[in-house]
Design a protein around this motif. Structure first.
Motif, PDB file in Angstrom:
ATOM      1  N   ASP A  14     -15.539 -53.993 -93.453  1.00 46.94           N
ATOM      2  CA  ASP A  14     -14.118 -53.767 -93.169  1.00 46.94           C
ATOM      3  C   ASP A  14     -13.236 -54.433 -94.220  1.00 46.94           C
ATOM      4  OD1 ASP A  14     -14.626 -52.235 -90.923  1.00 46.94           O
ATOM      5  OD2 ASP A  14     -14.271 -53.872 -89.512  1.00 46.94           O
ATOM      6  N   ALA A  15     -13.570 -55.668 -94.613  1.00 49.19           N
ATOM      7  CA  ALA A  15     -12.778 -56.375 -95.621  1.00 49.19           C
ATOM      8  C   ALA A  15     -12.829 -55.646 -96.958  1.00 49.19           C
ATOM      9  CB  ALA A  15     -13.273 -57.812 -95.775  1.00 49.19           C
ATOM     10  N   LEU A  16     -14.008 -55.171 -97.339  1.00 46.05           N
ATOM     11  CA  LEU A  16     -14.146 -54.412 -98.578  1.00 46.05           C
ATOM     12  C   LEU A  16     -13.309 -53.139 -98.514  1.00 46.05           C
ATOM     13  CD1 LEU A  16     -15.354 -53.620-101.302  1.00 46.05           C
ATOM     14  CD2 LEU A  16     -17.369 -52.772-100.057  1.00 46.05           C
ATOM     15  N   GLN A  17     -13.419 -52.428 -97.423  1.00 47.68           N
ATOM     16  CA  GLN A  17     -12.683 -51.178 -97.276  1.00 47.68           C
ATOM     17  C   GLN A  17     -11.171 -51.422 -97.306  1.00 47.68           C
ATOM     18  OE1 GLN A  17     -14.460 -48.478 -94.465  1.00 47.68           O
ATOM     19  NE2 GLN A  17     -12.507 -47.541 -94.018  1.00 47.68           N
ATOM     20  N   GLN A  18     -10.715 -52.494 -96.679  1.00 46.20           N
ATOM     21  CA  GLN A  18      -9.284 -52.823 -96.686  1.00 46.20           C
ATOM     22  C   GLN A  18      -8.789 -53.086 -98.103  1.00 46.20           C
ATOM     23  OE1 GLN A  18      -8.704 -56.031 -93.890  1.00 46.20           O
ATOM     24  NE2 GLN A  18      -9.564 -54.830 -92.222  1.00 46.20           N
TER      25      GLN A  18
END
Length: 122
Positions: A14-18
């Motif tokens: 999720d952090a990467l995608q954000q």
């Protein structure tokens, strides 16, 4: 200018995608609504899960879809080199590639940027 978005070992998907969405939206503002996520994961109560399944939720679909020049680019985020695709993700990748769609996995903001730059040049 120094890139303020660094790849962090141990970051969540999720952090990467954000980070990737943030970079894309600021780099290509005219294309913002053409890159979108597919909410096919996460925890849901039984009623919500049933409704989502009945309305077309498909296991394995890529995390992001980018629409550009009459093409769909299917992008799957993985948090690091050790993270692998699920059985459903591999099956869906094979299905969409058989139909001629572009499916790519990225494991860092740097990889995402390289993929997007190539797409935007087409």
């Amino acid at each position: 200018m120094k890139d303020i978005h660094i790849d962090v070992k141990g970051q969540t998907e999720d952090a990467l995608q954000q980070k990737c969405i943030f970079w894309f939206w600021n780099t290509y503002p005219h294309y913002r609504r053409l890159l979108f996520s597919v909410p096919n994961g996460g925890l849901r109560d039984g009623k919500t899960a049933k409704t989502m399944n009945l309305t077309g939720l498909t296991k394995g679909v890529s995390d992001l879809i980018l629409l550009k020049n009459n093409r769909a680019y299917l992008l799957e985020a993985k948090k690091d080199k050790k993270a692998s695709q699920s059985k459903e993700q591999k099956s869906w990748q094979a299905l969409v590639e058989r139909e001629g769609f572009n499916y790519q996995i990225f494991r860092s903001l740097h990889e995402f940027k390289a993929i997007i730059v190539q797409i935007m040049l087409k």
